[in-house]
Design an enzyme around this catalytic site. Sequence first.
Site, short mmCIF file in Angstrom:
data_model
loop_
_atom_site.label_atom_id
_atom_site.label_comp_id
_atom_site.label_asym_id
_atom_site.label_seq_id
_atom_site.Cartn_x
_atom_site.Cartn_y
_atom_site.Cartn_z
N HIS A 119 -45.42 23.83 -12.07
CA HIS A 119 -44.95 25.20 -11.75
C HIS A 119 -44.12 25.81 -12.87
O HIS A 119 -43.68 26.95 -12.77
CB HIS A 119 -44.16 25.19 -10.44
N LYS B 39 -52.01 27.24 -12.83
CA LYS B 39 -51.01 28.08 -12.17
C LYS B 39 -50.64 29.25 -13.09
O LYS B 39 -51.41 30.18 -13.23
CB LYS B 39 -49.84 27.22 -11.70
N SER C 178 -42.18 23.14 -5.78
CA SER C 178 -42.88 24.35 -5.37
C SER C 178 -42.50 24.84 -3.99
O SER C 178 -42.73 26.00 -3.66
CB SER C 178 -44.38 24.12 -5.41
C1 LIG Z 1 -50.42 22.15 -8.14
C2 LIG Z 1 -49.75 20.91 -8.59
C3 LIG Z 1 -50.46 19.87 -9.17
C4 LIG Z 1 -51.96 19.87 -9.23
O1 LIG Z 1 -52.46 20.73 -10.20
P1 LIG Z 1 -53.93 21.33 -10.06
O2 LIG Z 1 -54.27 21.74 -11.44
O3 LIG Z 1 -53.86 22.44 -9.08
O4 LIG Z 1 -54.79 20.18 -9.58
C5 LIG Z 1 -49.76 18.79 -9.64
N1 LIG Z 1 -48.42 18.72 -9.54
C6 LIG Z 1 -47.70 19.70 -8.98
C7 LIG Z 1 -46.21 19.58 -8.91
C8 LIG Z 1 -48.34 20.83 -8.48
O5 LIG Z 1 -47.62 21.78 -7.90
#
Ligand SMILES: *Cc1c(COP(=O)(O)O)cnc(C)c1O
Length: 399
Positions: free
Chosen positions: A223, A251, A195
Amino acid sequence: MSLQHGHGFDLEARLRERERNGLRRDLSPLDAVAGRADVAADPGCAPPEFDEECVVFGANNYLGLAGDERVAAAAAAAAEDVGTGAGASRLVVGDTVAHRSLERRLAAEKGAERALAFSSGYAANVGTIAALDPDVIFSDELNHASIVDGVRFSGADVVVYDHCDVDSLADAMARRADAASDGESWLVVTDSVFSMDGDVAPLSAICDVADEHGAWTMVDEAHATGVYDGGVVGERDLTERVDVQLGTLSKALGAQGGFVAGSEPLVEHLLNAARSFVFSTGLAPPAAAAAERALDLAPERRDDLWANVARVRDGLEAMGYDVWGDTHVLPVVVGDRDAAVALDERLREAGILAPAIRPPTVPEGTSRLRLAPQATHTDAEIDRCLAAIEEAGEEVGVL
Ligand SMILES: *Cc1c(COP(=O)(O)O)cnc(C)c1O
């Protein structure tokens, strides 16, 4: 009060320390999430210059589905029909038709036998890695914090390999592969899309190296879920080779929650052994229903997303900005941390929210803006963003 016996916590001092190191952060509420037509800062809470409508270029709501009426309708219907909350752990009396339906849909999306929904992607990572209880974990140095925390919870030996570097992984595995390692369980874990760098792990080569040692692979598609058909794993035809596919509903799918997809025994094991699943209330049914609807709608938004990504990337590169990566996340690397913060502030004044990312989140000398175009941004919004970044870059002296 808490300090009177000398065993309390001086949180004010800790906050001042953060402040001194430039690490103190704050919240600033918006009236609606990015992807709604009118995203305006709340004038009561935001800085004074922040009185006009702003456009968010820093959200993970890549497909704009968090603002989609059809997704909202699915959530509302589930709230009415099933309930606003699950009411208990899934294993007790919190398992509902909304969960089962979502999990069938996720398994199909991921080409897996079965899927299991968690209350967040964070919970999915922490619970899954600890429940697998590996002897050794090979982890990319830029893996997400929830993977890092899962590795800590698991108590496994951890070997961190260089970012997206298969040779570094292969060397690490070869070093570990002596006679004493016979019978150890090994897990290789990586994000698919990273990300902060906007790049993609070399998944096929990682599977090759893991296969040589009979290790398992786990890929975090937080992502990528929704953005790529079946995630990067699906797109690259690796569903048969990746043992654990993990993702978030929060996301690109615009809902809330996380999931794991894989074999029947994997899911049966996790629903018994992943503590963040067992000892946490089931995902809220409206979130499950929203995510399921979003999975159906995602494909129709992808062309718009990629067109907007190209428009932003091309525009920035034409101005002379250094844009890293090759995905929908665009790190605009300016190097100096003060320059990145100055850009962020000027953009904010122009009503564009594009967060500066600086050390310790990224290495010294690679401070950046993280731009995340959305399928729902209009050409006018993108042009406004580009014009503001050009002007800010000239003022700050990075162009
Ligand atoms: C955002 C993210 C998470 C966590 O997910 P949430 O549903 O926001 O708790 C896990 N792994 C990665 C790579 C992320 O970018």
